[in-house]
Motif scaffolding. Structure first.
Motif, PDB file in Angstrom:
ATOM      1  N   LYS A 184       0.834  -1.208   0.000  1.00  0.00           N
ATOM      2  CA  LYS A 184       0.000   0.000   0.000  1.00  0.00           C
ATOM      3  C   LYS A 184       0.867   1.256   0.000  1.00  0.00           C
ATOM      4  CE  LYS A 184      -3.882   2.205   2.386  1.00  0.00           C
ATOM      5  NZ  LYS A 184      -4.840   2.111   3.517  1.00  0.00           N
ATOM      6  N   PHE A 185       1.932   1.226   0.791  1.00  0.00           N
ATOM      7  CA  PHE A 185       2.867   2.348   0.828  1.00  0.00           C
ATOM      8  C   PHE A 185       3.479   2.595  -0.551  1.00  0.00           C
ATOM      9  CE2 PHE A 185       7.529   3.062   1.083  1.00  0.00           C
ATOM     10  CZ  PHE A 185       7.527   4.409   1.445  1.00  0.00           C
ATOM     11  N   MET A 186       3.888   1.542  -1.224  1.00  0.00           N
ATOM     12  CA  MET A 186       4.515   1.676  -2.538  1.00  0.00           C
ATOM     13  C   MET A 186       3.523   2.223  -3.565  1.00  0.00           C
ATOM     14  SD  MET A 186       7.660   0.922  -2.087  1.00  0.00           S
ATOM     15  CE  MET A 186       8.179   0.912  -3.794  1.00  0.00           C
ATOM     16  N   GLN A 187       2.249   1.940  -3.364  1.00  0.00           N
ATOM     17  CA  GLN A 187       1.244   2.424  -4.306  1.00  0.00           C
ATOM     18  C   GLN A 187       0.808   3.857  -4.016  1.00  0.00           C
ATOM     19  OE1 GLN A 187       0.054   1.507  -7.031  1.00  0.00           O
ATOM     20  NE2 GLN A 187       0.462  -0.677  -7.252  1.00  0.00           N
ATOM     21  N   THR A 188       0.859   4.277  -2.767  1.00  0.00           N
ATOM     22  CA  THR A 188       0.236   5.552  -2.403  1.00  0.00           C
ATOM     23  C   THR A 188       1.200   6.663  -2.055  1.00  0.00           C
ATOM     24  OG1 THR A 188       0.054   4.800  -0.104  1.00  0.00           O
ATOM     25  CG2 THR A 188      -1.836   4.385  -1.563  1.00  0.00           C
ATOM     26  N   ASP A 189       2.450   6.358  -1.734  1.00  0.00           N
ATOM     27  CA  ASP A 189       3.368   7.431  -1.348  1.00  0.00           C
ATOM     28  C   ASP A 189       3.641   8.333  -2.555  1.00  0.00           C
ATOM     29  OD1 ASP A 189       6.109   8.748  -0.851  1.00  0.00           O
ATOM     30  OD2 ASP A 189       5.586   7.898   1.108  1.00  0.00           O
ATOM     31  N   PRO A 190       3.463   9.644  -2.417  1.00  0.00           N
ATOM     32  CA  PRO A 190       3.586  10.552  -3.572  1.00  0.00           C
ATOM     33  C   PRO A 190       4.975  10.601  -4.186  1.00  0.00           C
ATOM     34  CG  PRO A 190       3.306  11.775  -1.519  1.00  0.00           C
ATOM     35  CD  PRO A 190       3.016  10.347  -1.206  1.00  0.00           C
ATOM     36  N   ARG A 191       5.998  10.151  -3.448  1.00  0.00           N
ATOM     37  CA  ARG A 191       7.355  10.205  -4.020  1.00  0.00           C
ATOM     38  C   ARG A 191       7.498   9.297  -5.238  1.00  0.00           C
ATOM     39  NH1 ARG A 191      10.801   7.307   0.742  1.00  0.00           N
ATOM     40  NH2 ARG A 191       8.946   7.889   1.962  1.00  0.00           N
ATOM     41  N   PHE A 192       6.592   8.332  -5.389  1.00  0.00           N
ATOM     42  CA  PHE A 192       6.708   7.360  -6.481  1.00  0.00           C
ATOM     43  C   PHE A 192       5.839   7.715  -7.682  1.00  0.00           C
ATOM     44  CE2 PHE A 192       7.257   4.639  -2.553  1.00  0.00           C
ATOM     45  CZ  PHE A 192       8.648   4.668  -2.602  1.00  0.00           C
ATOM     46  N   SER A 193       5.283   8.925  -7.715  1.00  0.00           N
ATOM     47  CA  SER A 193       4.408   9.327  -8.810  1.00  0.00           C
ATOM     48  C   SER A 193       5.129  10.262  -9.783  1.00  0.00           C
ATOM     49  CB  SER A 193       3.164  10.032  -8.256  1.00  0.00           C
ATOM     50  OG  SER A 193       2.396   9.154  -7.460  1.00  0.00           O
ATOM     51  N   PHE A 194       4.700  10.229 -11.029  1.00  0.00           N
ATOM     52  CA  PHE A 194       5.194  11.166 -12.033  1.00  0.00           C
ATOM     53  C   PHE A 194       4.326  12.419 -12.019  1.00  0.00           C
ATOM     54  CE2 PHE A 194       6.656   7.067 -13.735  1.00  0.00           C
ATOM     55  CZ  PHE A 194       8.001   7.359 -13.959  1.00  0.00           C
ATOM     56  N   LYS A 195       4.958  13.556 -12.224  1.00  0.00           N
ATOM     57  CA  LYS A 195       4.235  14.829 -12.198  1.00  0.00           C
ATOM     58  C   LYS A 195       3.249  14.919 -13.352  1.00  0.00           C
ATOM     59  CE  LYS A 195       6.439  18.520 -13.416  1.00  0.00           C
ATOM     60  NZ  LYS A 195       7.391  19.666 -13.433  1.00  0.00           N
ATOM     61  N   ASP A 196       3.687  14.489 -14.533  1.00  0.00           N
ATOM     62  CA  ASP A 196       2.833  14.560 -15.713  1.00  0.00           C
ATOM     63  C   ASP A 196       3.378  13.606 -16.766  1.00  0.00           C
ATOM     64  OD1 ASP A 196       5.100  15.889 -16.779  1.00  0.00           O
ATOM     65  OD2 ASP A 196       4.249  17.855 -16.312  1.00  0.00           O
ATOM     66  N   GLN A 197       2.674  13.538 -17.899  1.00  0.00           N
ATOM     67  CA  GLN A 197       3.092  12.628 -18.970  1.00  0.00           C
ATOM     68  C   GLN A 197       4.492  12.962 -19.467  1.00  0.00           C
ATOM     69  OE1 GLN A 197       1.912  12.677 -23.382  1.00  0.00           O
ATOM     70  NE2 GLN A 197       0.428  11.231 -22.530  1.00  0.00           N
TER      71      GLN A 197
END
Length: 609
Positions: A341-354
């Motif tokens: 769940k942490f790996m899916q939800t922590d914002p550090r692992f998201s891309f800002k945009d395409q």
């Protein structure tokens, strides 16, 4: 992924009836089969090489879409009604005739590549003939593959169909004019399936309706089929520009739109109420045998669905152990599910945009290329590009996929990245996905294969899913040697995706041989991995649509790792990883037992040297 089987893209699997069947595991050996003189053996090998060349020429005439995908433009105006009973009978007779021609020459005295090509050709043909007993033609449309979506890939101006000359445009007008016939045949075949009980699961067909809705546009200028007009070369004469523009407008409004609307309405109003609640192939008439056949084809082994299911369970348990080590390294406190769940939800692992996502992958390309010479001495000449998956198919597409380059070099190898539902595309997922789909995964294996000019064409453009997808998953394991996975979270990404392929063994066999439901599969995925519900749903529906295909990855990877471990143990300091990789790739895609045999010979030769 991509390839279809693999090499020509799963989008044209239906057109590959005569060349895409995987040989059985006892198909190939490399020792001479009889005492035949060298001159006679050479003459026989020469006869067979000509036979393979003639076969390929005949195949392209019957399957012009294959020609287009390989960069052969002679038949770009043709589109046979490949779902019709007459065409299926023609393909069966075609396969029988070429098999008889090959067996009349025989394999006595052949050795090495000559014997390998012969036995693969014979086994392919026999498997193709065995496959004709299963009525997959009664289920021609699903969310992963249909004539309607293949036509868009060809006719949008960004795929294999060229739009460089006026003749190219006229070729497409002729080819696309055949679409109403093919879609009507699909409707007729689905009606036949409704009578025999061979129908698609409801959940999949509910996904097809919005796909078709998205392709039907009242204004031609908004249609994806208008793409070639938007990008029409400026040097075309004005008369041709005017004529082609009006011809495309008429094609879309009077032929494509009505045909697509007809199929859409048939599925929504007539077919959908007759679809089934079950999802397993084994729930169809003769379905258990059908699925066992698919599993043998996909893995090039004789492993039963039950054996494969257990291998999957064992691998899931092993990889969970490795993930716990990562959790300890990053000092995570909580359960594995908490970590997922942490790996899916922590914002550090998201891309800002395409744009950020695509830039990340392009930076990976540069970084990995610097390390490639340390691991590979054999690399393809074909160029390579990274592109986003087209919007019309991104919702149902995988996270990434690869399209092979054309033989003439006019189209590069393409790594398509899915940017749909951006929050589910994680930074930790990028490194291993790139290694699998791009470099040194599918781009190296598939592009190299079509560059093997001395190999019969049917082998350069055909192949075994277990080998190609096994190589792709094996390529993911090379991350640390190629300068990535330096961050433990990114290494988790590799473990998560290896876990995903192990889960495929469990869930695919669960769906099609153990009575698992779609919802049960999705729950198993979510309980045992860090995948999002979006990805789990798309993957579950993919396994429903393509029974057995997902088994190839892990089974193939395990075999490549097995033969590498054997080589390292037996050769010791003589083991050179660059030579090993070249040995694996240099003969193109082969059945897994053939791979093992040739690595054994390589080990023996290295020892003798």
């Amino acid at each position: 992924m991509t390839l279809r089987p693999l090499l020509l893209s799963l989008a044209i699997a239906g057109a590959l009836a005569a060349c895409d069947r995987a040989p059985s595991t006892d198909a190939a050996t490399t020792t001479p089969t009889a005492n035949v003189s060298t001159a006679d053996a050479a003459a026989k090998a020469s006869q067979l090489k000509q036979l393979y060349a003639d076969y390929w020429e005949a195949l392209l005439k019957l399957n012009p879409v294959i020609a287009t995908f390989t960069g052969d433009n002679r038949y770009n105006d043709q589109l046979p009604d490949s779902g019709s009973a007459a065409y299926r009978q023609q393909m069966q007779q075609f396969t029988e005739e070429w098999l008889k021609k090959a067996e009349a020459i025989g394999s006595a005295g052949l050795s090495g590549q000559d014997l390998l090509s012969y036995e693969i050709f014979v086994a392919d043909s026999k498997d193709t003939l065995e496959g004709f007993q299963y009525p997959d033609w009664q289920m021609p449309v699903n969310q992963m593959r249909s004539t309607a979506t293949l036509a868009v890939q060809l006719g949008s101006g960004t795929g294999a169909q060229p739009f460089k000359t006026v003749k190219d445009y006229d070729n497409w007008l002729a080819r696309a004019g055949r679409l109403p016939v093919l879609l009507d045949t699909e409707i007729a075949n689905m009606r036949e399936g409704m009578k025999t009980g061979v129908v698609m699961p409801r959940a999949l067909m509910e996904d097809v309706i919005p796909q078709l809705d998205a392709l039907i546009k009242d204004k031609p200028e908004e249609s994806l089929f208008w793409g070639p007009i938007t990008s029409m070369p400026k040097e075309f004469p004005e008369a041709d520009r005017t004529r082609l523009t009006e011809a495309f407008r008429k094609l879309i409004l009077e032929q494509i739109n009505p045909a697509y609307q007809k199929q859409r309405d048939f599925i929504a109003n007539e077919y959908l109420p007759k679809t089934r609640d079950s999802v397993g192939l084994d729930k169809l008439p003769n379905g258990a045998a059908w699925y066992a056949f698919n599993a043998r084809q996909s893995t090039t082994t004789d492993k039963s669905p039950a054996e494969i299911h257990q291998i999957g369970l064992d691998e899931v348990a092993r990889i969970h152990g490795e993930i716990r080590k990562v959790m300890a390294e990053v000092k995570f406190e909580g359960s594995m599910q908490d970590f997922f769940k942490f790996m899916q939800t922590d914002p550090r692992f998201s891309f800002k945009d395409q744009k950020a996502l695509l830039e990340h992958y392009r930076a990976l390309e540069d970084r990995i290329n610097q390390k490639i010479p340390e691991q590979f001495s054999l690399v393809p000449k074909a160029p390579f590009e990274i592109r986003p998956i087209e919007p019309f198919r991104e919702k149902s597409a995988a996270g990434g996929e690869y399209m092979i380059p054309s033989e003439d070099g006019s189209r590069p190898g393409i790594f398509y990245v899915n940017t749909y539902d951006l929050p589910t595309r994680k930074t930790w997922d990028a490194e291993d996905l790139y290694l699998h789909e791009a470099i040194p995964g599918h781009h190296f294996q598939l592009a190299l294969q079509i560059e093997l000019k001395d190999m019969p064409t049917f082998r350069r453009w055909g192949g075994e899913t277990a080998f190609a997808e096994g190589w792709g998953l094996y390529a993911e394991s090379l991350g640390k040697d190629l300068g990535v996975y330096t961050d433990p979270y990114n290494y988790f990404g590799y473990l998560q995706n290896e876990l995903w392929r192990a889960i495929r063994l469990v869930t695919d066999t669960g769906l099609h041989s153990k009575g698992w439901t779609r919802e049960q599969v999705i729950k198993y995925m979510l309980d045992n991995s860090a995948e999002s519900e979006t990805q789990a749903t798309a993957e579950a529906e993919r396994y429903v649509a393509w029974p057995g295909q997902a088994l190839a990855y892990k089974i193939g990877e395990l075999k490549i790792k097995e033969v590498r471990a054997k080589a390292e143990k037996e050769l010791g300091p003589k083991f050179d990883v660059r030579e090993f990789h070249a040995e694996v790739l240099k003969d193109g895609s082969v059945p897994l037992d053939v791979l093992e045999q040739k690595i054994d010979r390589w080990i023996a030769a290295k020892k003798a040297a």
